[in-house]
Write an enzyme that holds these catalytic residues in place. Structure first.
Site, PDB file in Angstrom:
ATOM      1  N   LYS A  87       0.810  -1.225   0.000  1.00 38.96           N
ATOM      2  CA  LYS A  87       0.000   0.000   0.000  1.00 38.96           C
ATOM      3  C   LYS A  87       0.843   1.277   0.000  1.00 38.96           C
ATOM      4  CE  LYS A  87      -4.447  -1.520   1.686  1.00 38.96           C
ATOM      5  NZ  LYS A  87      -4.227  -2.977   1.907  1.00 38.96           N
ATOM      6  N   GLU A 109      -9.795   7.323   4.053  1.00 39.55           N
ATOM      7  CA  GLU A 109     -10.696   6.482   4.825  1.00 39.55           C
ATOM      8  C   GLU A 109     -10.003   5.138   4.982  1.00 39.55           C
ATOM      9  OE1 GLU A 109     -10.994   6.509   1.486  1.00 39.55           O
ATOM     10  OE2 GLU A 109     -10.729   4.343   1.362  1.00 39.55           O
ATOM     11  N   SER A 376       1.686  -9.782  -1.262  1.00 40.17           N
ATOM     12  CA  SER A 376       1.384  -8.359  -1.065  1.00 40.17           C
ATOM     13  C   SER A 376       1.713  -7.810   0.323  1.00 40.17           C
ATOM     14  CB  SER A 376      -0.092  -8.099  -1.376  1.00 40.17           C
ATOM     15  OG  SER A 376      -0.917  -8.961  -0.615  1.00 40.17           O
TER      16      SER A 376
HETATM   17  C1  LIG Z   1      -5.057  -4.007   1.483  1.00 38.95           C
HETATM   18  C2  LIG Z   1      -4.347  -5.245   1.158  1.00 38.95           C
HETATM   19  C3  LIG Z   1      -4.736  -6.065   0.074  1.00 38.95           C
HETATM   20  C4  LIG Z   1      -5.955  -5.799  -0.754  1.00 38.95           C
HETATM   21  O1  LIG Z   1      -5.909  -4.635  -1.509  1.00 38.95           O
HETATM   22  P1  LIG Z   1      -5.670  -4.661  -3.078  1.00 38.95           P
HETATM   23  O2  LIG Z   1      -6.005  -3.279  -3.476  1.00 38.95           O
HETATM   24  O3  LIG Z   1      -6.608  -5.686  -3.658  1.00 38.95           O
HETATM   25  O4  LIG Z   1      -4.265  -5.020  -3.309  1.00 38.95           O
HETATM   26  C5  LIG Z   1      -3.986  -7.184  -0.208  1.00 38.95           C
HETATM   27  N1  LIG Z   1      -2.913  -7.516   0.537  1.00 38.95           N
HETATM   28  C6  LIG Z   1      -2.518  -6.771   1.575  1.00 38.95           C
HETATM   29  C7  LIG Z   1      -1.330  -7.205   2.351  1.00 38.95           C
HETATM   30  C8  LIG Z   1      -3.212  -5.614   1.923  1.00 38.95           C
HETATM   31  O5  LIG Z   1      -2.808  -4.883   2.964  1.00 38.95           O
END
Ligand SMILES: *Cc1c(COP(=O)(O)O)cnc(C)c1O
Length: 396
Positions: A87, A109, A376
């Protein structure tokens, strides 16, 4: 200035907002397209990605998971980014843009608090005031993240309307933006919302795919056969997919949250089970009840718990460029545990959906396949959730 074609990904996206918001969005689009061509802006952004976020993140060959599955698996290590997830790639970009636009105040938000923390972090970095709207209900559930945001200097405003969760926080944020647009910038956390947000966030997150392409060509001397990523709003997935859009030999798989099963109402699989509709200013797949009201969603992972999805994914689905599948809560727990044990890497519950899906569907792949999974985020934030589940398991 308004090139309406640019607002859409095929039939999806657009700008379905009250007239009062048009000015804010036009100002944002105009500045974004100007600064994205500015060498100074780009070089600043890159410098912060390198020295603050820690990019490039490694593309890690997961040898034991590969052996277990029977084909080569690489992990794009977004879990190693500062603050523990992808993020921050986006919030650094947007807050830097806000600063150049002369804005004095950032609003955002947050649901689970992850986007709030990433925004508060970027605001601390650039010394700009940060206000985060959060549903009262979510503030109770995610009190550690509330504390983290405050520690970073942000003001967290409890939202007491509606269901007191994410969608109500979004409404409050939009209200604030319309009222204070002169000095305020609204930072959105995924590839969602009205144009230009889906495009801006995708471009900031596409650093994931650009690096991956370079790295895999260096290591394997060829492109991967598959890209796999979890899809909440869709920003980590589109960030990985987008730079490979024209590479026809590269298949893309997005993994949505199946919660307690897609034949129950407790899931968040918008692309798999949703209908085309309008939410948060965009035309996309939305999970609705029969009467058209937005469905209450569920996922074991807060980051995937969203009743819609970025319009670019709706487009990829419509043209068959990407395939979207579902992994339920149990599959995510499997992914969480297996990657921890086999590789010494504890994934966030969101990408654990992708890992779990891959493990459960390993027969679909050939032994010569090369698969890249977007990891992610890291799983520290989710340890307690898993611990409570395994306690229950032990008792029964
Ligand atoms: C917020 C988040 C997501 C989901 O958000 P996307 O916009 O779909 O990437 C996925 N993995 C992690 C670790 C997150 O913090």
């Amino acid at each position: 200035m308004r090139n309406i074609k640019q607002w859409y990904f095929g039939n999806f996206g657009g700008r379905f907002v009250p007239e009062t918001l048009y000015f804010c969005l036009d100002e944002l689009a105009c500045n974004y397209f100007r600064y994205i061509k500015d060498k100074n802006f780009i070089s600043h952004y890159r410098t912060y990605l390198t020295n603050f976020v820690g990019r490039p993140t490694p593309l890690y060959f997961a040898s034991k998971l590969s052996e277990y599955c029977g084909f080569k698996i690489y992990l794009k290590r977004e879990d190693l980014c500062h603050t523990g997830a992808h993020k921050i790639n986006n919030t650094i970009g947007q807050v830097l843009l806000a600063k150049l636009m002369g804005k004095k105040r950032i609003i955002a938000e947050t649901g689970a608090g992850q986007h709030g923390v990433a925004t508060a972090t970027a605001c601390a970095l650039f010394g700009i005031k940060c206000v985060v709207y959060m549903g009262e209900e979510d503030m109770v559930r995610q009190e550690i993240n509330v504390y983290r945001m405050k520690l970073l200097g942000a003001e967290v405003i409890p939202v007491k309307t509606g269901s007191r969760t994410l969608k109500d926080a979004i409404n409050e944020c939009l209200r604030d933006w319309v009222t204070n647009v002169n000095d305020t910038f609204y930072v959105i956390g995924s590839v969602v919302g009205p144009h230009p947000y889906p495009l801006i966030v995708r471009n900031f997150q596409s650093v994931i795919g650009k690096e991956t392409k370079k790295q895999i060509l260096q290591i394997e001397k060829k492109l991967p056969n598959y890209l796999i990523a979890c899809v909440g709003g869709g920003s980590n997935a589109i960030g990985l997919f987008y730079p490979f859009f024209y590479d026809k030999t590269v298949a893309m798989i997005g993994v949505e949250a199946g919660g307690k099963g897609i034949n129950t109402s407790m899931h968040a699989a918008s692309l798999t089970k949703g209908r085309v509709g309008i939410l948060h200013g965009m035309k996309t797949y939305v999970l609705t009840e029969n009467n058209g009201q937005i469905q209450t969603t569920h996922s074991i992972s807060a980051g995937l718990d969203y009743p819609a999805v970025g319009p670019e994914h709706a487009y990829y689905k419509s043209i068959g460029r990407a395939k979207y599948v579902v992994a339920d809560d149990d599959t995510a727990v499997l992914g969480f545990e297996i990657l921890s044990k086999l590789e010494g890497i504890t994934p966030a519950l969101e990408p654990a959906h992708a890992i779990g899906w891959l493990v459960r569907n390993k027969k679909m792949f050939n032994s010569t396949d090369i698969v890249v999974v977007c990891l992610s985020g890291r799983g520290d934030k989710d340890i307690n959730i898993i611990r409570n589940i395994s306690h229950k398991r032990c008792e029964t």
